[in-house]
Design an enzyme around this catalytic site. Sequence first.
Site, PDB file in Angstrom:
ATOM      1  N   ARG A  99      86.233  42.725  46.605  1.00  0.00           N
ATOM      2  CA  ARG A  99      85.993  43.661  45.753  1.00  0.00           C
ATOM      3  C   ARG A  99      85.286  44.747  46.497  1.00  0.00           C
ATOM      4  O   ARG A  99      84.234  44.520  46.970  1.00  0.00           O
ATOM      5  CB  ARG A  99      85.297  43.300  44.437  1.00  0.00           C
ATOM      6  CG  ARG A  99      84.871  44.569  43.568  1.00  0.00           C
ATOM      7  CD  ARG A  99      83.829  44.107  42.509  1.00  0.00           C
ATOM      8  NE  ARG A  99      83.473  45.258  41.729  1.00  0.00           N
ATOM      9  CZ  ARG A  99      82.202  45.430  41.178  1.00  0.00           C
ATOM     10  NH1 ARG A  99      81.455  44.429  41.162  1.00  0.00           N
ATOM     11  NH2 ARG A  99      81.824  46.480  40.720  1.00  0.00           N
ATOM     12  N   ASP A 143      87.321  49.501  43.271  1.00  0.00           N
ATOM     13  CA  ASP A 143      86.915  49.769  41.995  1.00  0.00           C
ATOM     14  C   ASP A 143      87.227  51.305  41.591  1.00  0.00           C
ATOM     15  O   ASP A 143      87.293  51.566  40.334  1.00  0.00           O
ATOM     16  CB  ASP A 143      85.221  49.531  41.930  1.00  0.00           C
ATOM     17  CG  ASP A 143      85.096  48.257  40.957  1.00  0.00           C
ATOM     18  OD1 ASP A 143      85.722  47.656  40.439  1.00  0.00           O
ATOM     19  OD2 ASP A 143      83.792  47.800  40.924  1.00  0.00           O
ATOM     20  N   GLU A 175      86.893  40.555  36.747  1.00  0.00           N
ATOM     21  CA  GLU A 175      87.207  41.174  38.226  1.00  0.00           C
ATOM     22  C   GLU A 175      87.799  40.236  39.103  1.00  0.00           C
ATOM     23  O   GLU A 175      88.865  40.726  39.834  1.00  0.00           O
ATOM     24  CB  GLU A 175      86.193  42.055  38.512  1.00  0.00           C
ATOM     25  CG  GLU A 175      85.593  43.249  37.614  1.00  0.00           C
ATOM     26  CD  GLU A 175      84.134  43.501  37.738  1.00  0.00           C
ATOM     27  OE1 GLU A 175      83.970  44.689  37.765  1.00  0.00           O
ATOM     28  OE2 GLU A 175      83.331  42.621  37.989  1.00  0.00           O
ATOM     29  N   LYS A 229      79.608  36.158  45.250  1.00  0.00           N
ATOM     30  CA  LYS A 229      80.487  35.251  44.204  1.00  0.00           C
ATOM     31  C   LYS A 229      81.917  35.065  44.886  1.00  0.00           C
ATOM     32  O   LYS A 229      82.553  36.103  45.088  1.00  0.00           O
ATOM     33  CB  LYS A 229      80.611  35.876  42.798  1.00  0.00           C
ATOM     34  CG  LYS A 229      79.191  36.423  41.987  1.00  0.00           C
ATOM     35  CD  LYS A 229      79.389  36.969  40.794  1.00  0.00           C
ATOM     36  CE  LYS A 229      78.173  37.532  40.250  1.00  0.00           C
ATOM     37  NZ  LYS A 229      78.443  38.534  39.078  1.00  0.00           N
ATOM     38  N   HIS A 288      82.157  49.405  29.622  1.00  0.00           N
ATOM     39  CA  HIS A 288      81.707  48.070  30.323  1.00  0.00           C
ATOM     40  C   HIS A 288      80.272  48.228  30.506  1.00  0.00           C
ATOM     41  O   HIS A 288      79.383  49.240  31.538  1.00  0.00           O
ATOM     42  CB  HIS A 288      82.389  48.077  31.991  1.00  0.00           C
ATOM     43  CG  HIS A 288      82.039  47.038  32.791  1.00  0.00           C
ATOM     44  ND1 HIS A 288      82.796  46.230  33.174  1.00  0.00           N
ATOM     45  CD2 HIS A 288      80.686  46.789  33.523  1.00  0.00           C
ATOM     46  CE1 HIS A 288      82.270  45.282  34.095  1.00  0.00           C
ATOM     47  NE2 HIS A 288      80.928  45.745  34.464  1.00  0.00           N
ATOM     48  N   LEU A 289      79.526  47.413  29.866  1.00  0.00           N
ATOM     49  CA  LEU A 289      78.118  47.217  29.849  1.00  0.00           C
ATOM     50  C   LEU A 289      77.489  46.197  30.267  1.00  0.00           C
ATOM     51  O   LEU A 289      77.482  45.226  29.766  1.00  0.00           O
ATOM     52  CB  LEU A 289      77.666  47.468  28.060  1.00  0.00           C
ATOM     53  CG  LEU A 289      78.512  48.451  27.369  1.00  0.00           C
ATOM     54  CD1 LEU A 289      77.808  48.364  25.883  1.00  0.00           C
ATOM     55  CD2 LEU A 289      78.147  50.074  28.152  1.00  0.00           C
ATOM     56  N   GLY A 290      76.610  46.539  31.470  1.00  0.00           N
ATOM     57  CA  GLY A 290      76.164  45.587  32.148  1.00  0.00           C
ATOM     58  C   GLY A 290      74.915  46.069  32.777  1.00  0.00           C
ATOM     59  O   GLY A 290      74.227  47.336  32.486  1.00  0.00           O
ATOM     60  N   SER A 291      74.338  45.455  33.834  1.00  0.00           N
ATOM     61  CA  SER A 291      73.174  46.118  34.793  1.00  0.00           C
ATOM     62  C   SER A 291      73.526  47.279  35.381  1.00  0.00           C
ATOM     63  O   SER A 291      72.824  48.222  35.387  1.00  0.00           O
ATOM     64  CB  SER A 291      72.518  45.069  35.455  1.00  0.00           C
ATOM     65  OG  SER A 291      73.706  44.754  36.555  1.00  0.00           O
ATOM     66  N   GLY A 292      74.890  47.334  35.611  1.00  0.00           N
ATOM     67  CA  GLY A 292      75.541  48.784  35.832  1.00  0.00           C
ATOM     68  C   GLY A 292      76.366  48.753  34.784  1.00  0.00           C
ATOM     69  O   GLY A 292      77.343  48.155  34.261  1.00  0.00           O
TER      70      GLY A 292
END
Length: 415
Positions: A99, A155, A399, A16, A215-219
């Site tokens: 990142r 991070d 981010e 990205k 922070h809720l996502g696939s990670g």
Amino acid sequence: MSRIILSINAGSSSVKISVYKAGRLGQAPVRIADAQIAGLTAPPPTFTYERGSEKIRDRKVDNINSQQDAFEYILNHLVDDQGLPEVSDKDSITHSCHRIVHGGDYATAHIIDSDTYHHLEALTDLAPLHNASALAIVEACVKVLPKAKNIAYFDSSFHATIPEAIRTYPIDPEVAKKNKLRKYGFHGLSYAFIIRSVAEFLKKDINETSIIALHLGSGASACAIKNGKSLDNSMGLTPLAGLPGATRSGSLDPSLIFHFTHDAGKPSPSSTKEMHISTAEEILNKKSGWKALTGTTDFGKVSHSEAPECKLAFDIFLDRIIGFVGSYYVKLEGQVDALVFAGGIGEKGVKLRTKIIEKCLCLGFALDDKKNGQAIEQVVQDIGKEGTKHRTLVCQTDEQFEMARGCAADSNLFE
């Protein structure tokens, strides 16, 4: 003179890039384009692009086999886009912000020179599934954008303030020091954006703002932030620790893996010359989580399914989250300005937010059901019930912007 900043987020399956225009030092950069190539590990890859009214959605692209290929494809598209005069050629790009998940002991962003690059290469063994793809893009940038300043954003940096007693594992200290074995914490760029945005929303000084952020996502991870600084993070030496994710197990008894497979310490078939992965790392990072339980990585499907295995996966995620919320509430001694949801699941998971807050009523959190059901359109949006002890908020974390903002705010990086 305006600067053009690329904020680059390279994962194992996608690249990205957000393009920003920045004026003078300290001025917030303005996003002028977004591009992404996804599906690198599940061909055919697709290209998505947005610049003003120009939109391309999931266009299949050929001959893209690596992160470097994806980066060069996006870069060529930016240069060839007649509607993006700010990037008329590759030399227009002045800064490339990368990142990088694991920065080891780096507490701040660093300009990437040969010393920095070799240090990050050495860290790849600590985070082979995360750093390798980012370093591949750094290499490509140095080659195709020789005039751009490459800057690494980590991070782990935001968590450099985690106290010694929290970051230290109770193992042989000499071995731990030699092998850099300690809690580092991750999702730091997201948490840096969240605490700054929430402090602005609450009209408080960031150094007087304390929150529990999810922070809720696939990670997924949780973070206790006290007076603007990280106190604790659910992730540890690597992003595997803490909450389960789409394909990650999260924390479990370390001896489990040796009962799961006798090949735990052997190299995984996915290992390459540049990336050394053990079978244990492969199983716990790529073959666990709610995909292992349900067959899908889509938590939206898990959340809305009546299938017993999906209900179980949802309840496991819920249980682990509220465990960290309770622990962090105590660590913050109840001095909590807000519980903040972020990440794709945090922003869209109305049912999950409801269930979490139901379990946290005893701590002084409560939802306004109408607000909770509304689309999240603001950077920070209040979904809490009026008159409750603590606020409940949703933050659309960014981010990419956090990297560009940090670049434009730092004279050592921007000039």
